[in-house]
Design a protein around this motif. Structure first.
Motif, PDB file in Angstrom:
ATOM      1  N   ASP A 117      30.973  60.624 -48.299  1.00  0.00           N
ATOM      2  CA  ASP A 117      31.183  59.283 -47.765  1.00  0.00           C
ATOM      3  C   ASP A 117      32.667  59.021 -47.528  1.00  0.00           C
ATOM      4  OD1 ASP A 117      28.504  58.761 -47.758  1.00  0.00           O
ATOM      5  OD2 ASP A 117      28.557  57.202 -49.298  1.00  0.00           O
ATOM      6  N   GLY A 118      32.949  58.340 -46.433  1.00  0.00           N
ATOM      7  CA  GLY A 118      34.319  58.020 -46.062  1.00  0.00           C
ATOM      8  C   GLY A 118      34.445  58.044 -44.556  1.00  0.00           C
ATOM      9  N   GLY A 249      31.029  48.422 -43.996  1.00  0.00           N
ATOM     10  CA  GLY A 249      30.776  47.518 -45.110  1.00  0.00           C
ATOM     11  C   GLY A 249      31.608  47.764 -46.344  1.00  0.00           C
ATOM     12  N   PHE A 250      32.720  48.488 -46.224  1.00  0.00           N
ATOM     13  CA  PHE A 250      33.622  48.640 -47.366  1.00  0.00           C
ATOM     14  C   PHE A 250      34.290  47.301 -47.650  1.00  0.00           C
ATOM     15  CE2 PHE A 250      33.545  53.100 -45.871  1.00  0.00           C
ATOM     16  CZ  PHE A 250      33.302  53.752 -47.076  1.00  0.00           C
ATOM     17  N   SER A 251      34.481  46.971 -48.926  1.00  0.00           N
ATOM     18  CA  SER A 251      35.129  45.712 -49.277  1.00  0.00           C
ATOM     19  C   SER A 251      36.631  45.793 -49.025  1.00  0.00           C
ATOM     20  CB  SER A 251      34.875  45.375 -50.750  1.00  0.00           C
ATOM     21  OG  SER A 251      35.558  46.283 -51.589  1.00  0.00           O
ATOM     22  N   ALA A 252      37.261  44.631 -48.958  1.00  0.00           N
ATOM     23  CA  ALA A 252      38.684  44.570 -48.645  1.00  0.00           C
ATOM     24  C   ALA A 252      39.538  45.269 -49.695  1.00  0.00           C
ATOM     25  CB  ALA A 252      39.119  43.117 -48.503  1.00  0.00           C
ATOM     26  N   ASN A 253      39.074  45.300 -50.954  1.00  0.00           N
ATOM     27  CA  ASN A 253      39.860  45.880 -52.044  1.00  0.00           C
ATOM     28  C   ASN A 253      39.448  47.310 -52.387  1.00  0.00           C
ATOM     29  OD1 ASN A 253      41.329  43.464 -52.405  1.00  0.00           O
ATOM     30  ND2 ASN A 253      39.669  42.607 -53.647  1.00  0.00           N
ATOM     31  N   GLU A 254      38.482  47.847 -51.662  1.00  0.00           N
ATOM     32  CA  GLU A 254      37.966  49.179 -51.960  1.00  0.00           C
ATOM     33  C   GLU A 254      38.862  50.252 -51.342  1.00  0.00           C
ATOM     34  OE1 GLU A 254      33.564  51.369 -51.703  1.00  0.00           O
ATOM     35  OE2 GLU A 254      33.900  49.357 -50.879  1.00  0.00           O
ATOM     36  N   ALA A 255      39.225  51.252 -52.148  1.00  0.00           N
ATOM     37  CA  ALA A 255      40.022  52.372 -51.643  1.00  0.00           C
ATOM     38  C   ALA A 255      39.097  53.322 -50.889  1.00  0.00           C
ATOM     39  CB  ALA A 255      40.714  53.095 -52.792  1.00  0.00           C
ATOM     40  N   VAL A 256      39.170  53.304 -49.588  1.00  0.00           N
ATOM     41  CA  VAL A 256      38.248  54.057 -48.745  1.00  0.00           C
ATOM     42  C   VAL A 256      38.769  55.478 -48.521  1.00  0.00           C
ATOM     43  CG1 VAL A 256      37.154  54.168 -46.474  1.00  0.00           C
ATOM     44  CG2 VAL A 256      37.542  51.946 -47.583  1.00  0.00           C
ATOM     45  N   PRO A 257      37.961  56.494 -48.817  1.00  0.00           N
ATOM     46  CA  PRO A 257      38.378  57.867 -48.502  1.00  0.00           C
ATOM     47  C   PRO A 257      38.562  58.015 -46.992  1.00  0.00           C
ATOM     48  CG  PRO A 257      36.477  57.862 -49.981  1.00  0.00           C
ATOM     49  CD  PRO A 257      36.638  56.451 -49.473  1.00  0.00           C
ATOM     50  N   ILE A 258      39.706  58.538 -46.577  1.00  0.00           N
ATOM     51  CA  ILE A 258      39.983  58.704 -45.159  1.00  0.00           C
ATOM     52  C   ILE A 258      40.686  60.034 -44.917  1.00  0.00           C
ATOM     53  CG2 ILE A 258      42.188  57.468 -45.274  1.00  0.00           C
ATOM     54  CD1 ILE A 258      41.589  56.458 -42.412  1.00  0.00           C
ATOM     55  N   SER A 259      40.276  60.695 -43.842  1.00  0.00           N
ATOM     56  CA  SER A 259      40.929  61.931 -43.451  1.00  0.00           C
ATOM     57  C   SER A 259      41.102  61.926 -41.939  1.00  0.00           C
ATOM     58  CB  SER A 259      40.121  63.145 -43.923  1.00  0.00           C
ATOM     59  OG  SER A 259      40.878  64.331 -43.793  1.00  0.00           O
ATOM     60  N   PRO A 284      43.676  49.251 -48.807  1.00  0.00           N
ATOM     61  CA  PRO A 284      43.744  50.437 -49.679  1.00  0.00           C
ATOM     62  C   PRO A 284      42.915  51.608 -49.122  1.00  0.00           C
ATOM     63  CG  PRO A 284      42.325  48.765 -50.650  1.00  0.00           C
ATOM     64  CD  PRO A 284      42.957  48.137 -49.443  1.00  0.00           C
ATOM     65  N   TYR A 285      43.508  52.782 -49.104  1.00  0.00           N
ATOM     66  CA  TYR A 285      42.837  53.996 -48.661  1.00  0.00           C
ATOM     67  C   TYR A 285      43.137  55.124 -49.637  1.00  0.00           C
ATOM     68  CZ  TYR A 285      41.942  51.943 -44.036  1.00  0.00           C
ATOM     69  OH  TYR A 285      41.503  51.144 -43.003  1.00  0.00           O
ATOM     70  N   ASP A 286      42.199  56.029 -49.755  1.00  0.00           N
ATOM     71  CA  ASP A 286      42.395  57.268 -50.500  1.00  0.00           C
ATOM     72  C   ASP A 286      42.621  58.365 -49.470  1.00  0.00           C
ATOM     73  OD1 ASP A 286      42.406  59.366 -52.264  1.00  0.00           O
ATOM     74  OD2 ASP A 286      40.255  59.316 -52.695  1.00  0.00           O
ATOM     75  N   LEU A 287      43.883  58.764 -49.276  1.00  0.00           N
ATOM     76  CA  LEU A 287      44.233  59.726 -48.234  1.00  0.00           C
ATOM     77  C   LEU A 287      43.827  61.134 -48.647  1.00  0.00           C
ATOM     78  CD1 LEU A 287      47.824  58.440 -47.357  1.00  0.00           C
ATOM     79  CD2 LEU A 287      45.622  57.701 -46.415  1.00  0.00           C
ATOM     80  N   ILE A 288      43.029  61.772 -47.820  1.00  0.00           N
ATOM     81  CA  ILE A 288      42.518  63.111 -48.125  1.00  0.00           C
ATOM     82  C   ILE A 288      42.880  64.063 -46.991  1.00  0.00           C
ATOM     83  CG2 ILE A 288      40.446  64.500 -48.552  1.00  0.00           C
ATOM     84  CD1 ILE A 288      39.139  61.942 -49.671  1.00  0.00           C
ATOM     85  N   ALA A 289      43.723  65.039 -47.283  1.00  0.00           N
ATOM     86  CA  ALA A 289      44.054  66.047 -46.282  1.00  0.00           C
ATOM     87  C   ALA A 289      42.761  66.771 -45.896  1.00  0.00           C
ATOM     88  CB  ALA A 289      45.072  67.036 -46.840  1.00  0.00           C
ATOM     89  N   PRO A 290      42.596  67.120 -44.622  1.00  0.00           N
ATOM     90  CA  PRO A 290      41.342  67.753 -44.177  1.00  0.00           C
ATOM     91  C   PRO A 290      40.963  68.964 -45.035  1.00  0.00           C
ATOM     92  CG  PRO A 290      42.754  67.244 -42.307  1.00  0.00           C
ATOM     93  CD  PRO A 290      43.573  66.968 -43.528  1.00  0.00           C
TER      94      PRO A 290
END
Length: 318
Positions: A117-118, A249-259, A284-290
């Motif tokens: 998910d992300g 539907g991610f909440s405003a404060n949720e750290a979303v995994p993104i690549s 907020p995002y959780d940055l994930i290198a590919p």
């Protein structure tokens, strides 16, 4: 040996990747773009057949032997007439119904996040965002080069060409970008650029996108117009991410995994840096290198779809 076929069709090239049960790559092939809006349906199918034949030859199998296949194709899902024809052609090439077709955006997400998910932002020849969350799927952007694809190589090149014309006219100060376009395109006269790009023997979409490095190099040389173009590209891609997280539907404060995937974001640091910087200022995002490339992602997605299909068939038989 169970083998899954993944096809990542892009605006510049198409990659065919076969993986086994453990996720290891066992065959790989490349062909030119399968963007049917540029090359036509018949040529797109011919190139799919070419790549399929190559990986089958490497493995010593026929297309019917693949346990499952996933075709991620450019512009798929955007034409109710062409989509069924493309999907049917893929079935004919395989000789069975153990396959699925979708937009190539899925390949970028499946590879970069390993099907977790992300969200993923693709910025290659074109641009698009795709993500999944708890079974929900969504896309943003990717409306095509005529009036969208912000932040893509094509978009960057078009903005660069526009800056060239402004410099030539004297509407903005001449910078390194001006000389770079003249040299790369071999212009004896500035107006020759019109025929070079739009004339009878002008440039196709992928060739225009191939001009994006001129803008990047000009930015490295201190061209202010080029720097502004790349900064805006990063901001536009961050805007896609914001729309996508809201749609899922991610909440405003949720750290979303993104690549991210595609040559612009993986190779052009001057776009990736403002993109990541803009992300961090917006939510907020959780940055994930590919984790994997899109080709491997297509193979992983084929394996995931195979598992879902087999579980469904098993449940039906009970």
């Amino acid at each position: 040996m169970s083998v899954f076929l993944g096809v990542d069709g892009g605006g510049t090239k198409t990659e065919f990747v076969c993986i086994d049960d453990s996720g290891q790559v066992v065959a790989r092939a490349l062909t030119s773009t399968t963007y049917h809006l540029q090359v036509g349906l018949d040529e797109a199918v011919r190139r799919l057949a070419e790549g399929l034949g190559s990986v089958c030859g490497q493995l010593g199998v026929s297309a019917t032997d693949f346990r499952y296949a996933f075709f991620g194709l450019p512009a798929f899902g955007e034409d109710a007439v062409i989509d069924p024809q493309l999907a049917a052609a893929c079935g004919r090439l395989l000789g069975h119904d153990r396959y699925a077709c979708d937009n190539d955006m899925v390949c970028g997400w499946a590879g970069s996040l390993a099907c977790a998910d992300g969200i993923n932002l693709v910025a290659g020849t074109g641009s698009i965002g795709y993500g999944e969350r708890q079974g929900r799927k969504a896309r943003v952007g990717g409306w095509g080069e005529m009036f969208s694809d912000e932040g893509s190589a094509y978009w960057i090149a078009i903005q660069g060409l526009n800056a060239f014309t402004r410099m030539s006219d004297g509407r903005v100060p001449i910078g390194p970008l001006y000389a770079s376009f003249r040299e790369t395109l071999g212009l004896a006269n500035d107006l020759d650029i019109c025929a070079k790009v739009m004339g009878e023997h002008g440039m196709a979409r992928d060739a225009i996108a191939g001009l994006a490095p001129i803008v990047s190099q000009a930015a490295e040389a201190g061209d202010l117009a080029a720097v502004a173009i790349l900064d805006l590209a990063g901001a536009e891609l961050a805007s896609l991410a914001g729309a996508l997280r809201a749609r899922l539907g991610f909440s405003a404060n949720e750290a979303v995994p993104i690549s991210w995937s595609g040559g612009v974001l993986t190779k052009l640091e001057r776009v990736r840096e403002p993109f990541l910087r803009q992300l961090q200022t917006r939510a907020p995002y959780d940055l994930i290198a590919p984790r994997h490339g899109p080709g491997v992602g297509a193979g992983l997605y084929a394996a995931l779809l195979a598992s879902d299909r087999e579980h469904a068939l098993c449940a039906e038989s009970k």
